[in-house]
Scaffold this active site. Structure first.
Site, PDB file in Angstrom:
ATOM      1  N   HIS A 153      -7.023-102.399  21.737  1.00 33.13           N
ATOM      2  CA  HIS A 153      -7.927-101.896  22.794  1.00 33.13           C
ATOM      3  C   HIS A 153      -7.908-100.366  22.856  1.00 33.13           C
ATOM      4  CE1 HIS A 153      -7.765-106.085  24.445  1.00 33.13           C
ATOM      5  NE2 HIS A 153      -6.516-105.992  24.011  1.00 33.13           N
ATOM      6  N   SER A 274     -18.388 -74.355  13.368  1.00 38.40           N
ATOM      7  CA  SER A 274     -19.529 -74.350  14.269  1.00 38.40           C
ATOM      8  C   SER A 274     -20.137 -72.959  14.251  1.00 38.40           C
ATOM      9  CB  SER A 274     -19.070 -74.697  15.683  1.00 38.40           C
ATOM     10  OG  SER A 274     -19.953 -74.148  16.633  1.00 38.40           O
ATOM     11  N   LYS A 280     -13.870 -74.107  16.131  1.00 41.51           N
ATOM     12  CA  LYS A 280     -14.129 -75.490  15.745  1.00 41.51           C
ATOM     13  C   LYS A 280     -13.851 -75.788  14.273  1.00 41.51           C
ATOM     14  CE  LYS A 280     -16.273 -78.453  17.724  1.00 41.51           C
ATOM     15  NZ  LYS A 280     -17.229 -78.943  18.648  1.00 41.51           N
ATOM     16  N   GLU A 287     -17.862 -88.066   9.930  1.00 35.09           N
ATOM     17  CA  GLU A 287     -18.969 -88.495  10.790  1.00 35.09           C
ATOM     18  C   GLU A 287     -20.135 -89.022   9.949  1.00 35.09           C
ATOM     19  OE1 GLU A 287     -18.384 -84.474  12.840  1.00 35.09           O
ATOM     20  OE2 GLU A 287     -19.691 -85.558  14.212  1.00 35.09           O
TER      21      GLU A 287
END
Ligand code: ARG
Length: 457
Positions: A153, A274, A280, A287
């Site tokens: 979970h 970024s 970043k 992704e």
């Protein structure tokens, strides 16, 4: 090629919707291999004279050379790869070219070409899967002792090792490779010679062409031969499941590389910055692997929808099998390559993972198991007692191992110092020696077993 009974040519828009050359030119090597096997068989059976057959074979080899050299002028007016090749053959050798299409149709031809293409693609994907398994197993061996939290979970459950976690993906990929191998085995029957749909009156030798093209045997039913696209559907099904596995690993990498988790750092080679936030490091490759799984699954659903409800035998709808399948399988190949690169380059943070592994009362089950073992308590009761001890720690806002023995004895007076030892992450992990469990010795043995099996990749 087929204009005998037509008075005028197709409308522009007809040509646009009908032509497949823009994408089926990828089948050129398979198309020419199929034609070479076909003409050799036509000569062997005496259906075409030796001289014409030689001219055809020589001409086909020239066409192949021209296409490989990149100078071939593909024409949309000639619809597809089959007619582009045959038309060029006619330019090169003249009239004998017209004998090549004896006892075959584009229907069995395209089924053969696409089976050969799919077979090559499955072979390449299986090699890539083995490469990723190897990268994972190598990392697993190196991190067999590295404790990390195991989740259910997405809540801390019990400590595991990073090596054990990575080997879970090696198992998934083994099932993927098994599905590809299975699809390949079932695919390997040759449709060539089924002709348009009914077979042919010429004395062809389908066993000869099947053998020449590396198939196990010819397909047994001519209607099925030209109507079947199961081989693409199976390849895309297996690819979709594999893409979903990669997507799950990608999602974990996305989580692990956050500042909040901090379990893993991706190399510069697989991160991006970024344009506005200088701090970043984005896991774009992960992704994209996660996102591209949608494309692979989309290709499967697309083709299932095309095939559903088509009457036997061939229908032009089936020309829609190629773009999606080619895109889907190429996408999987790219995802496998990117994932292999990420796995090879990433750096796990052992200290971070270990600290996180002991959070969330993750060794509570170990204490319950100790109560069962040492005090012969029924597990349900041990679960309850441990729950009360966890409640105590939680009320104090401390970890389980930060409670004193005296505090724990308020809940269960028979607890001893030995019970405290099972609360450490190392001991927890080391105790999971059941077959398939996370104990470091198990993980090492499993990783070594895989590396042995993958040695010649
Ligand atoms: N380009 C076609 C395809 O991909 C080849 C078969 C055409 N057959 C036909 N009867 N028009 O399916």
């Amino acid at each position: 090629m087929w204009g005998g009974r037509f008075a005028s040519g197709p409308a522009d828009i007809m040509e646009e919707i009908n032509a497949s050359i823009d994408f089926d030119k990828a089948l050129a090597p398979q198309d020419i291999a199929g034609s070479l096997a076909h003409v050799a068989m036509l000569a062997k059976t005496g259906i075409v004279g030796a001289e014409d057959a030689d001219a055809i074979a020589r001409g086909l080899r020239q066409v192949k050379g021209e296409i490989e050299a990149g100078g071939f002028a593909f024409s949309r007016g000639l619809e597809d790869i089959h007619m582009n090749v045959e038309s060029r053959l006619a330019e090169i050798i003249g009239a004998p070219a017209g004998r090549l299409h004896t006892a075959r149709s584009r229907n069995d031809q395209v089924a053969t070409d696409f089976k050969l293409w799919t077979r090559d693609t499955l072979d390449a994907l299986m090699t890539q899967i083995a490469g990723l398994q190897k990268a994972l197993a190598e990392r697993a061996l190196a991190s067999a002792d590295m404790a990390m939290p195991g989740f259910t979970h997405l809540q801390s459950a019990q400590p595991v090792t990073f090596g054990h976690h990575l080997l879970a993906y090696v198992e998934m990929l083994a099932r993927d490779a098994g599905r590809f191998a299975d699809a390949r085995r079932r695919l390997n029957e040759c449709p060539l010679g089924a002709a348009a749909l009914a077979g042919t009156s010429f004395p062809i030798d389908r066993f000869a062409t099947a053998e020449a093209l590396g198939f196990d045997r010819p397909t047994a039913n001519s209607l099925d031969s030209v109507a079947d696209r199961d081989f693409v559907l199976e390849a895309l099904s297996a690819a979709s499941i594999c893409a979903v596995h990669l997507s799950r690993l990608a999602e974990e990498i996305v989580l692990w590389t956050t500042a909040q988790f901090g379990f893993v750092r991706l190399s510069d080679a697989f991160s991006t910055g970024s344009s506005i936030m200088p701090q970043k490091r984005n896991p774009d490759a992960a992704e994209l692997v996660r996102g591209k799984s949608g494309r692979v699954t989309g290709a499967l659903v697309g083709l299932l929808t095309v095939m559903k409800g088509l009457p036997l035998a061939y229908s032009k709808d089936m020309q829609e099998d190629k773009e999606g399948a080619m895109d889907g399988l190429r996408t999987l190949s790219l995802c496998l390559a990117a994932m292999t690169g990420m796995v090879r380059d990433m750096t796990p943070d052992a200290a971070r993972m270990k600290a996180s592994a002991s959070a969330g009362y993750s060794t509570a089950t170990d204490l319950a198991d100790w109560l069962v073992r040492a005090l012969k308590m029924p597990f349900r009761e041990a679960h309850h007692v441990t729950g009360r001890i966890v409640g105590l720690a939680s009320a104090k806002g401390v970890a389980l191992e930060a409670l004193t023995l005296a505090e724990m004895r308020n809940v269960e007076p028979r607890l001893t110092g030995e019970a405290l030892e099972v609360l450490s992450v190392e001991n927890s992990v080391r105790s999971r020696t059941s077959y398939g469990g996370t104990a470091p010795d198990n993980v090492r043995a499993q990783a070594e077993g895989w590396l042995g099996r993958l040695a010649n990749v």
